[in-house]
Design an enzyme around this catalytic site. Structure first.
Site, PDB file in Angstrom:
ATOM      1  N   SER A  33      13.802  21.439  -7.481  1.00 29.58           N
ATOM      2  CA  SER A  33      14.003  22.307  -8.640  1.00 29.58           C
ATOM      3  C   SER A  33      13.142  21.931  -9.830  1.00 29.58           C
ATOM      4  O   SER A  33      12.801  22.799 -10.642  1.00 29.58           O
ATOM      5  CB  SER A  33      15.483  22.331  -9.048  1.00 29.58           C
ATOM      6  OG  SER A  33      15.945  21.034  -9.297  1.00 29.58           O
TER       7      SER A  33
ATOM      8  N   HIS B 272      14.582  18.708 -14.604  1.00 29.43           N
ATOM      9  CA  HIS B 272      14.174  20.074 -14.922  1.00 29.43           C
ATOM     10  C   HIS B 272      13.241  20.103 -16.120  1.00 29.43           C
ATOM     11  O   HIS B 272      12.259  20.849 -16.145  1.00 29.43           O
ATOM     12  CB  HIS B 272      15.414  20.929 -15.204  1.00 29.43           C
ATOM     13  CG  HIS B 272      16.328  21.054 -14.034  1.00 29.43           C
ATOM     14  ND1 HIS B 272      17.625  21.493 -14.146  1.00 29.43           N
ATOM     15  CD2 HIS B 272      16.135  20.786 -12.719  1.00 29.43           C
ATOM     16  CE1 HIS B 272      18.193  21.510 -12.955  1.00 29.43           C
ATOM     17  NE2 HIS B 272      17.308  21.079 -12.078  1.00 29.43           N
TER      18      HIS B 272
END
Length: 249
Positions: free
Chosen positions: A144, A195
């Protein structure tokens, strides 16, 4: 640190359904190969999850740099894999068609490595600033972080428009920041720093020196007898990683 949860493999079934709905012929080759690699390593991991996740302690202090290569392509469970790969399909189809397969493969390789390096730098900085060693123990896996970087690049090449997040229209240029915050609020166990590292790498590409550096490196390779010019490499122009903690004994 918890072990991989295999469960009913519902995520794999959902992913297979989505791939067949799209049609394998409609998925560009690099995107399809990347998806296949992630699925393969989920089913047949190189090492146990505890030995592939990325942390300051394991990678920097213990010099296990192989985690930089392994951590993006291993996932905690089948739903973690599903959400990341569903996101990859959407972003990969758009970006690979825009950039060309060779340059997109190059971009994925660089982003996978750099996102891990930026993650380590951020965690090391937090450890020193807060004098809290727990930041050096946080261990992350999953694709991610790379996907957040790809989102920044996709918004750069497809400017304008809006993304609906929880029913509210958010301009695409700001959507990655809103998602970064909302994901962390709704699921505090996700890798906020991972992230954020992906977003920063994406910005290094779209607004910083990374793209020029990559073109220079690609030009150097091609000038040494491979395929002609840089044009060979480019055309014009989660669900989230989970955190794991270990306790030092």
């Amino acid at each position: 640190m918890r072990n991989r949860q295999r469960g009913s493999n519902l995520g794999l079934l959902l992913l297979a359904s989505q791939v067949f709905q799209l049609g394998i012929d409609n998925i560009p080759p690099v995107t399809l190969a990347t998806l296949g690699l992630n699925v393969y390593l989920f089913l047949f991991p190189v090492k146990p999850l505890l030995q592939t996740c990325l942390s300051v302690r394991e990678a920097y202090l213990y010099r296990d740099w192989s985690r930089l290569l392994l951590s993006p392509f291993h996932h905690a469970d089948d739903m973690h894999l599903y959400f990341n790969m569903a996101s990859l399909l959407w972003k990969g189809i758009k970006l690979e068609r825009k950039l060309g397969g060779a340059w997109f493969a190059y971009l994925l390789s660089v982003f996978s490595l750099l996102t891990g390096l930026v993650y380590l730098l951020l965690e090391m900085g937090l450890t020193h600033m807060t004098e809290d060693s727990s930041y050096s123990l946080q261990c992350a896996v999953g694709f991610s972080g790379v996907l957040f970087g790809l989102k920044v690049v996709n918004n750069h090449y497809h400017p304008g428009g809006a993304t609906y997040i929880m029913g509210l229209p958010i301009a695409n240029r700001y959507s990655c920041w809103v998602e970064l915050i909302l994901i962390h609020i709704m699921n505090p166990g996700t890798s906020f720093i991972g992230h954020l590292a992906g977003i920063l790498v994406g910005l290094l590409y779209t607004a910083g020196p990374l793209k020029s550096l990559m073109k220079t490196c690609a030009g150097f390779v091609t000038s040494n007898g491979q395929h002609g010019g840089q044009q060979t490499y480019y055309n014009s122009s989660g669900k989230s990683s989970l955190f794991y903690r270990e306790i030092l004994i």
